[in-house]
Design an enzyme around this catalytic site. Structure first.
Site, short mmCIF file in Angstrom:
data_model
loop_
_atom_site.label_atom_id
_atom_site.label_comp_id
_atom_site.label_asym_id
_atom_site.label_seq_id
_atom_site.Cartn_x
_atom_site.Cartn_y
_atom_site.Cartn_z
N TYR A 295 -28.65 -38.59 88.43
CA TYR A 295 -29.58 -37.95 89.39
C TYR A 295 -29.29 -36.45 89.45
O TYR A 295 -30.19 -35.62 89.30
CB TYR A 295 -29.43 -38.57 90.78
CG TYR A 295 -30.08 -37.75 91.87
CD1 TYR A 295 -29.31 -36.96 92.72
CD2 TYR A 295 -31.45 -37.75 92.05
CE1 TYR A 295 -29.89 -36.19 93.72
CE2 TYR A 295 -32.05 -36.99 93.04
CZ TYR A 295 -31.25 -36.21 93.88
OH TYR A 295 -31.84 -35.45 94.86
N LYS B 46 -31.45 -32.83 88.25
CA LYS B 46 -31.72 -31.66 89.08
C LYS B 46 -31.21 -30.39 88.40
O LYS B 46 -31.85 -29.34 88.43
CB LYS B 46 -31.09 -31.83 90.46
CG LYS B 46 -31.72 -32.93 91.30
CD LYS B 46 -33.22 -32.73 91.48
CE LYS B 46 -33.87 -33.83 92.32
NZ LYS B 46 -35.33 -33.64 92.47
N SER C 43 -30.99 -30.22 94.76
CA SER C 43 -30.01 -30.98 95.54
C SER C 43 -28.63 -30.35 95.46
O SER C 43 -28.27 -29.74 94.45
CB SER C 43 -29.95 -32.41 94.97
OG SER C 43 -28.82 -33.08 95.48
C1 WQD Z 1 -23.09 -39.97 102.57
C2 WQD Z 1 -21.69 -40.39 102.98
C3 WQD Z 1 -20.69 -42.09 101.58
C4 WQD Z 1 -23.34 -45.36 102.72
C5 WQD Z 1 -27.10 -37.72 99.40
C6 WQD Z 1 -28.32 -38.03 98.61
C7 WQD Z 1 -28.50 -37.07 97.48
C8 WQD Z 1 -28.35 -35.65 97.95
C9 WQD Z 1 -27.07 -35.45 98.72
C10 WQD Z 1 -30.57 -34.75 98.28
C11 WQD Z 1 -20.75 -40.58 101.77
C12 WQD Z 1 -20.89 -42.58 103.02
C13 WQD Z 1 -22.77 -44.10 102.62
C14 WQD Z 1 -22.59 -46.43 103.27
C15 WQD Z 1 -20.76 -44.95 103.63
N1 WQD Z 1 -29.45 -35.24 98.78
N2 WQD Z 1 -21.50 -43.91 103.08
N3 WQD Z 1 -21.32 -46.18 103.72
O1 WQD Z 1 -23.94 -39.53 98.53
O2 WQD Z 1 -23.92 -37.57 100.15
O3 WQD Z 1 -25.94 -38.03 98.66
O4 WQD Z 1 -27.08 -36.38 99.79
O5 WQD Z 1 -30.85 -34.57 97.17
O6 WQD Z 1 -29.79 -37.30 96.99
O7 WQD Z 1 -28.18 -39.33 98.10
O8 WQD Z 1 -25.40 -39.49 100.62
O9 WQD Z 1 -25.90 -41.09 102.43
O10 WQD Z 1 -25.22 -42.00 100.14
O11 WQD Z 1 -23.50 -40.88 101.56
O12 WQD Z 1 -19.60 -44.74 104.03
O13 WQD Z 1 -23.05 -47.59 103.38
O14 WQD Z 1 -21.75 -41.66 103.63
O15 WQD Z 1 -19.44 -42.53 101.08
O16 WQD Z 1 -19.47 -40.12 102.14
P1 WQD Z 1 -24.66 -38.64 99.47
P2 WQD Z 1 -25.07 -40.96 101.18
#
Ligand code: WQD
Length: 333
Positions: free
Chosen positions: A150, A154, A125
């Protein structure tokens, strides 16, 4: 005929990868403990490819049960997806994440060593890069302290694999995913978050479907053009196709361990993504801005040139289709 074992193969990325493997006539065996998916996904995969899925309900942490699969099937390569993957949940349950993600890998390596498996593709990741300010990120970016348990699992996984390859002939490829989104064009498989989604896109689609009242965008006061976080959203089918390339590469290259970023190479803001979702699906989403979410990286997107140059892989699906396919999938649920 030698087979590819896909652990977590009925999960979100796993199921899309099984489809792409079957599309190139690979023989696939799936193990999954069904903790984060449902058995009917196997039938849905078969509906898409016309090929049956050899499935064992096994938890990768159950080494004797996993050994039985290796004993029964002629496994030439493994793609290891089976792990917990929610960044926020890992902060609440760190020990469960170490137990499942790290012990699960160790259990698998016991079998890989015993049965002399030729290749292993590991689901890693971009969270291994921590809270970096250096996007686009290359694979040479230093691996610092993860910002969640998490991410730590990794980093530990990659470190264990780096050491492991010194003591066996298994070729290892670590794939560092950015933000997987979207669903297969058939809308038969897709992301199935159990409970309240922590990831952005399932929350967006569930809000559009009226399951959630309102989306909160976590922070619009970041040092980015529109104040919201920037991410590299990649369609899950593009991601799945990269795994097929990685299996071929793992079995044909002399390097014992290699690492690839899997992203589009384009950073897009949360606000841009939400507005794209509204535009392509011709709907108005109920959303508001709220405080920043702890642990969020301000901005991160991939330099994906190594995967292009070495694996001969690059993304083909644009954000519009990512958002269209995500909504089409949600409407089937
Ligand atoms: C993305 C953006 C939030 C929810 C993910 C996976 C992780 C890794 C990397 C593979 C952020 C914003 C989210 C909401 C929001 N992938 N958000 N409101 O944190 O980048 O991590 O990708 O391994 O496993 O979890 O993904 O989709 O949680 O957030 O504003 O209700 O969306 O702040 O900027 P993240 P995410």
């Amino acid at each position: 005929m030698s087979k590819i074992l896909v652990t977590g193969g009925l999960g979100y990325i796993g199921s899309h990868t099984v489809v792409e493997l079957q599309n190139v006539n690979a023989e696939v065996v799936v193990v999954d403990n069904l903790a984060n998916t449902t058995l009917d996904v196997a039938g849905r995969i078969q509906k898409i490819t016309g090929k049956p899925v050899t499935f064992y309900q096994v938890d990768v942490c159950d080494t004797p049960a996993l050994e039985e699969v290796f004993e029964k099937e002629d496994i030439s390569g493994v793609i290891h997806f089976a792990a917990y993957k929610a960044v926020g949940e890992s902060v609440e349950k760190p020990v469960a994440y170490y137990q499942n993600n790290v012990s699960g890998l160790i259990s698998l390596l016991h079998c890989v060593k015993k049965y002399k498996t030729k290749s292993l593709v590991f689901s890693s990741s971009c969270t291994v890069y921590g809270d970096t300010k250096e996007s686009p990120i290359t694979e040479n970016h230093p691996i610092v302290e993860a910002i969640s348990p998490y991410g730590t699992t990794k980093i530990l996984g990659e470190e264990i694999l780096t050491d492991f390859t010194k003591f066996c002939d298994t070729k290892v490829v670590c794939l560092r995913y950015f933000n997987p989104v979207g669903a297969h064009k058939s809308a038969l498989i897709g992301e199935l978050p159990l409970g309240v989604p922590s990831n952005l896109i399932p929350y967006v689609t569930q809000t559009a479907a009226g399951i959630r009242e309102q989306l909160t965008i976590f922070g619009n006061d970041y040092d980015t053009p529109d104040g919201t976080n920037i991410r590299d959203f990649i369609h899950v089918v593009d991601l799945a196709k990269a795994h097929v390339k990685a299996v071929d590469y793992a079995t044909s290259n002399p390097i014992s361990l290699d690492v690839f970023n899997l992203g589009t190479g384009v950073g897009q803001s949360v606000k841009e993504v939400v507005e794209t979702f509204e535009r392509v699906n011709d709907l108005k989403l109920n959303y508001t801005y709220g405080p920043r979410r702890q642990g969020d990286v301000e901005q991160i997107w991939a330099d994906a040139s190594k995967a292009k140059n070495v694996l001969g892989w690059e993304t083909e699906i644009e954000l519009d289709e990512m958002m269209r396919s995500a909504w089409a999938w949600q409407q089937t649920l």
